[in-house]
Design a protein around this motif. Sequence first.
Motif, PDB file in Angstrom:
ATOM      1  N   GLU A  81      18.164  -2.716  23.185  1.00 18.69           N
ATOM      2  CA  GLU A  81      19.519  -3.219  23.358  1.00 18.69           C
ATOM      3  C   GLU A  81      19.500  -4.242  24.483  1.00 18.69           C
ATOM      4  O   GLU A  81      19.029  -3.953  25.574  1.00 18.69           O
ATOM      5  N   PRO A  86      26.849  -9.218  26.625  1.00 21.38           N
ATOM      6  CA  PRO A  86      27.835  -9.835  27.519  1.00 21.38           C
ATOM      7  C   PRO A  86      29.223  -9.238  27.323  1.00 21.38           C
ATOM      8  O   PRO A  86      29.512  -8.667  26.275  1.00 21.38           O
ATOM      9  N   ASN A  87      30.017  -9.386  28.367  1.00 23.02           N
ATOM     10  CA  ASN A  87      31.429  -9.030  28.229  1.00 23.02           C
ATOM     11  C   ASN A  87      32.138 -10.237  27.647  1.00 23.02           C
ATOM     12  O   ASN A  87      31.946 -11.357  28.125  1.00 23.02           O
ATOM     13  N   HIS A 128      25.123  -4.878  22.441  1.00 23.82           N
ATOM     14  CA  HIS A 128      26.227  -3.960  22.753  1.00 23.82           C
ATOM     15  C   HIS A 128      27.272  -4.740  23.560  1.00 23.82           C
ATOM     16  O   HIS A 128      27.316  -4.681  24.783  1.00 23.82           O
ATOM     17  N   GLY A 176      30.455  -6.134  25.462  1.00 28.54           N
ATOM     18  CA  GLY A 176      31.549  -5.547  26.231  1.00 28.54           C
ATOM     19  C   GLY A 176      32.851  -6.107  25.674  1.00 28.54           C
ATOM     20  O   GLY A 176      33.363  -7.108  26.161  1.00 28.54           O
ATOM     21  N   GLU A 206      31.456  -2.337  22.357  1.00 21.51           N
ATOM     22  CA  GLU A 206      32.042  -1.074  22.805  1.00 21.51           C
ATOM     23  C   GLU A 206      33.221  -0.666  21.928  1.00 21.51           C
ATOM     24  O   GLU A 206      33.475   0.522  21.731  1.00 21.51           O
ATOM     25  N   TYR A 253      33.734   3.073  30.299  1.00 21.11           N
ATOM     26  CA  TYR A 253      32.399   2.572  29.948  1.00 21.11           C
ATOM     27  C   TYR A 253      31.420   3.707  29.620  1.00 21.11           C
ATOM     28  O   TYR A 253      30.745   3.698  28.587  1.00 21.11           O
ATOM     29  N   ASP A 264      29.365   4.811  26.181  1.00 16.17           N
ATOM     30  CA  ASP A 264      27.906   4.919  26.124  1.00 16.17           C
ATOM     31  C   ASP A 264      27.454   6.279  25.584  1.00 16.17           C
ATOM     32  O   ASP A 264      26.439   6.371  24.900  1.00 16.17           O
ATOM     33  N   TYR A 300      17.337   0.093  27.187  1.00 16.22           N
ATOM     34  CA  TYR A 300      18.515  -0.667  27.599  1.00 16.22           C
ATOM     35  C   TYR A 300      18.051  -1.715  28.597  1.00 16.22           C
ATOM     36  O   TYR A 300      17.615  -1.356  29.696  1.00 16.22           O
ATOM     37  N   VAL A 328      19.084  -3.929  31.121  1.00 13.19           N
ATOM     38  CA  VAL A 328      20.309  -4.127  31.910  1.00 13.19           C
ATOM     39  C   VAL A 328      19.965  -4.270  33.400  1.00 13.19           C
ATOM     40  O   VAL A 328      19.060  -3.596  33.910  1.00 13.19           O
ATOM     41  N   GLN A 379      23.091  -1.497  37.564  1.00 11.30           N
ATOM     42  CA  GLN A 379      23.642  -0.393  36.777  1.00 11.30           C
ATOM     43  C   GLN A 379      22.737   0.839  36.745  1.00 11.30           C
ATOM     44  O   GLN A 379      22.882   1.714  35.874  1.00 11.30           O
ATOM     45  N   PHE A 437      23.063   4.424  34.427  1.00  9.89           N
ATOM     46  CA  PHE A 437      22.131   4.914  33.409  1.00  9.89           C
ATOM     47  C   PHE A 437      21.527   6.267  33.802  1.00  9.89           C
ATOM     48  O   PHE A 437      21.289   7.108  32.937  1.00  9.89           O
TER      49      PHE A 437
END
Length: 578
Positions: A131, A135-136, A171, A173, A269, A321, A325, A343, A345, A349, A353
């Motif tokens: 994954e 982006p959001n 994934h 956002g 999401e 969030y 997940d 992931y 990322v 974060q 996780f």
Amino acid sequence: MILSISFVHKLAFYTMFSTLSDSAQSALAETFGVVDVEVKWERPQDPSHGDAATPVALQCAKKAGKSPREIADRLVEVLSAESDIEKAEVAGPGYVNIWLTTDALIRTLGTVRSACTAKVKRENEAPVIIEYSQPNIAKPLGVHHILSTVIGQSLANVSRHLGYNTVTINHLGDWGTQFGKLAVALEKWGEKPVDVCTLDDLLELYVRFHKEVENDPTLEDAGREAFRKLEEGDPDLRKFWQSVVDITMQEMQTLYDRLHITFDYTQGESFYEDKMQPVINEGKEKGVFIEGEGGALIVEFSEESNMPPAIVVKADGATIYLTRDLATILYRVSTIKPQAISYVVDVAQSLHFKQLFATVEKLGWDLPRLEHVVFGRMSFADKSMSTRKGNILKLQDVLDEAHKRALIVINEHGEKIQTDDVDQLAEIMGQGAVVYGVLSQNRKMDMIFDWDKALSFDGNSAPYLQYTHARAKSIVEKAGGLEGIESIDSLSTKERLVLNTLLQFSGVLHDMQRSSMPHILANYLYELCRDYNSFYNEDPILKADEPARSFRVHLTNLTADVLKTGADILTISVPDRM
Ligand code: ARG
């Protein structure tokens, strides 16, 4: 730099050495009674120390109750009797260095060819999910998005190349209170309907909202209220949200195309909106989710884990969030049945996780291997690329800047660079420079991006790789094709160097896949370019006599293939001519 190359050397064992390992292993068992020891081969830093070396004598000296040298002496005796070995020697405190026969070395070239061909996908093996990008939406992609995007894509590419059943997911956002805020902002200050807005317009509205909320805190409540209505299915808000998604996706796709990024699934999401309630119920039933302050639902972790409790459902009933997940893992486990989920990322974060992985463990699900593939920050050496507070440096602007700078570099080189399409070459070089600038650095560290370095023709850079590939291709073309390789009596120092480096390729790909570290491959390609160019500068190729000429053309052709295969995995294009 130097450090990461030696890292490659340690990990990239020669796969074709298994018979040599076998005979060393039996000698260790028979002479010293040492079993269960793996004989691994490394490439010596200094080529004059042989084609390969093993530290196994040092590793098992204690077990055997003998000095490392005594064990190494015995191994040298056994290995010298092997027909593929020309010479074996003890070095230092107990290393065993070996030199292969020319024949043996040339025989192994076939393994390089096959390492360039993608393996057939192992369909019956459980998939690995990677994954990345994520982006959001409602904002343009910022330059920092390139990290997850190209690290993730290159890991997916190497995984596919090696035959893993690979599934890639973006994934997005695309859910959360920010959409409520945006809806409020559009209603209050929007100058046109949402479906004709650009991403920049949306960004402006979003920024304005955050400015105005400082003087008018009720805006915050209005935003939350709008999101609640959106969640409840208000048709106008749904339409608004869909437009925002469409606008973002359209602009994003142009960038993904430019960067050679593809996904099997784009599941944001929002996709998990209706999949959270069962997870919440299960967590409550199992006593994993408990009541926290003000009626929120939380998870607590063991003392030794040193993690603060995590909120699963907020006091006002809103999911967050983490809730999404959790639902995401359950959905993937039950539909895709993966053996692993990676992931890719930002390191920021990490706590999220850790809490996520600890929570699913507590829920007792039958889990695949879960990995957070972290990466550090990227900054520019060039201060003009830093942004004023609140502004984002857009990825598109960085790619455009790269294109522009590549054009200048091409023009500066004049006749030295040949191309039929300057603009296309500038795009390939610019994209390559930016992507390689990211992927050639250890992802776990903060990275500094330097334009001059990234666009240089004789450093660890994409243009150097691209230029070396084009040079090799043009030699093969001028040679008028490939003849079969006849046996050769001896190899020049540089031929041997290139050959040995080529032989590392398959091991390097496996190392990159195992460790999820793209810089292993990037730095290997750089090393191959350097070795090839030093060979090119020293040994004549087209002007050599046969059989050396054919052999050297073969080496050149294989070098080009390895460079292209490796560059493709790193999402970088290499031109045939430049
Ligand atoms: N969209 C998130 C962000 O930009 C990253 C998502 C990471 N993936 C995940 N499954 N949580 O911060």
